[in-house]
Design an enzyme around this catalytic site. Structure first.
Site, PDB file in Angstrom:
ATOM      1  N   PRO A 149      42.535  50.241  45.087  1.00  0.00           N
ATOM      2  CA  PRO A 149      41.912  51.485  44.639  1.00  0.00           C
ATOM      3  C   PRO A 149      42.218  51.739  43.164  1.00  0.00           C
ATOM      4  O   PRO A 149      43.296  51.433  42.674  1.00  0.00           O
ATOM      5  CB  PRO A 149      42.572  52.533  45.533  1.00  0.00           C
ATOM      6  CG  PRO A 149      43.014  51.789  46.750  1.00  0.00           C
ATOM      7  CD  PRO A 149      43.406  50.429  46.256  1.00  0.00           C
ATOM      8  N   LYS A 181      46.507  55.940  39.671  1.00  0.00           N
ATOM      9  CA  LYS A 181      46.327  55.512  41.059  1.00  0.00           C
ATOM     10  C   LYS A 181      47.300  56.203  42.011  1.00  0.00           C
ATOM     11  O   LYS A 181      47.414  55.819  43.177  1.00  0.00           O
ATOM     12  CB  LYS A 181      46.507  53.998  41.133  1.00  0.00           C
ATOM     13  CG  LYS A 181      45.579  53.226  40.201  1.00  0.00           C
ATOM     14  CD  LYS A 181      45.884  51.742  40.221  1.00  0.00           C
ATOM     15  CE  LYS A 181      45.076  51.000  39.182  1.00  0.00           C
ATOM     16  NZ  LYS A 181      45.343  49.546  39.193  1.00  0.00           N
ATOM     17  N   ASN A 240      41.316  46.345  38.352  1.00  0.00           N
ATOM     18  CA  ASN A 240      40.739  45.077  37.937  1.00  0.00           C
ATOM     19  C   ASN A 240      39.225  45.123  37.782  1.00  0.00           C
ATOM     20  O   ASN A 240      38.658  44.490  36.892  1.00  0.00           O
ATOM     21  CB  ASN A 240      41.133  43.975  38.936  1.00  0.00           C
ATOM     22  CG  ASN A 240      41.125  42.608  38.286  1.00  0.00           C
ATOM     23  OD1 ASN A 240      41.522  42.473  37.137  1.00  0.00           O
ATOM     24  ND2 ASN A 240      40.662  41.592  39.007  1.00  0.00           N
ATOM     25  N   ARG A 279      45.216  39.204  36.460  1.00  0.00           N
ATOM     26  CA  ARG A 279      44.487  39.260  37.715  1.00  0.00           C
ATOM     27  C   ARG A 279      43.250  38.358  37.644  1.00  0.00           C
ATOM     28  O   ARG A 279      42.929  37.792  36.598  1.00  0.00           O
ATOM     29  CB  ARG A 279      44.049  40.710  37.983  1.00  0.00           C
ATOM     30  CG  ARG A 279      45.183  41.731  38.004  1.00  0.00           C
ATOM     31  CD  ARG A 279      45.961  41.703  39.293  1.00  0.00           C
ATOM     32  NE  ARG A 279      45.061  41.834  40.422  1.00  0.00           N
ATOM     33  CZ  ARG A 279      44.512  43.001  40.812  1.00  0.00           C
ATOM     34  NH1 ARG A 279      44.767  44.114  40.155  1.00  0.00           N
ATOM     35  NH2 ARG A 279      43.705  43.044  41.864  1.00  0.00           N
TER      36      ARG A 279
END
Length: 271
Positions: free
Chosen positions: A2, A51, A165, A252
């Site tokens: 998320p 987040k 990402n 990532r």
């Protein structure tokens, strides 16, 4: 995982279910919180920072949760329970007269005094979703190390909070540079404005959630993210992808169009 817009939308969903309600029963299924009890406290606010979700209760107590890769909150009606197959994933239960909130697979779960929330979020950079975003501070933090690759700098939550990402890959495309372009070579004030606008649009406009191309048609909602080996929607060049470096949050999985995004390749990854 998320991202900031995801958690903001989650907070609004929890508002509809819990805001102003008094907890009649709480159940923490993590050892260090097992004896804590929120019964009798009113849910005052669901606040987000990046987040991170902060559920504030009367009496000056805040429940901090972070979804990480697979966490979630689910809400059921009065007298309803989650299916038995999900019960093993439950980490916290908040029951109210109008329904129950279930926190599943919450790897970070803390209870702190509301006036001490900095203990759990004080390390974070400015939140791109906040109306009072400190843009100069966000720019300053992003430029702390000008040689850091763009995507790595944006993923660093201590610089700016809320981008994950998907968004960092899409932003690299939207500003027309390689994901590994040094952040110091980018117009960072414009980048911060663009990122803030994109996140807020995604979170608040119906049908716009994480649509970066302007169209929600299947397979066309993102410019590069998830589109490896497919033609770029702008120029037709094959979109490329490089896998993440295991256990390295700065590197990532990354997608890019070599034509629309000139600059360094994966060999310039952050070390």
């Amino acid at each position: 995982m998320p991202e900031g817009d995801s958690v903001w939308k989650l907070a609004r969903r929890l508002d509809r279910a819990l805001l102003g309600r008094t907890v009649t029963r709480s159940d923490f299924r993590v050892p260090r919180l097992a004896t804590r009890d929120l019964a009798g406290r009113e849910v005052l606010e669901h606040h987000t920072h990046g987040k991170h979700l902060l559920t504030r209760f009367s009496g000056g107590v805040t429940l901090h949760s972070h979804l990480l890769m697979d966490g979630e909150w689910s809400v059921t009606g009065v007298g309803k329970r989650l299916p038995p197959r999900l019960q093993r994933d439950v980490r916290v239960v908040l029951e109210t007269p109008t329904g129950t909130a279930w926190g599943l697979r919450l790897h970070q779960l803390d209870l702190v005094a509301t006036d001490q929330e900095s203990r759990v979020i004080g390390h974070l950079g400015p939140d791109l979703m906040h109306d009072d975003l400190d843009r100069p501070e966000a720019v300053r933090r992003l430029l702390t190390d000008p040689g850091t690759p763009l995507v790595s700098a944006l993923l660093d939550q201590t610089r700016v909070a809320g981008l994950g990402n998907l968004w960092v890959n899409e932003l690299a495309f939207l500003v027309g540079v390689s994901p590994w372009t040094p952040i110091g070579e980018v117009d960072v004030p414009r980048l911060v404005d663009r990122a803030a606008t994109a996140l807020r649009h995604s979170a608040t406009v119906a049908g716009a959630y994480q649509v970066t191309t302007g169209t929600g048609r299947r397979g066309e909602s993102h410019w590069v993210a998830g589109r490896q080996r497919r033609p770029c929607l702008r120029c037709g060049t094959t979109v490329r992808m490089v896998e993440e470096v295991p256990n390295d949050p700065a590197n990532r999985r990354t997608w890019w169009c070599p034509h629309c995004q000139p600059g360094p390749g994966p060999e310039a990854r952050a070390r």
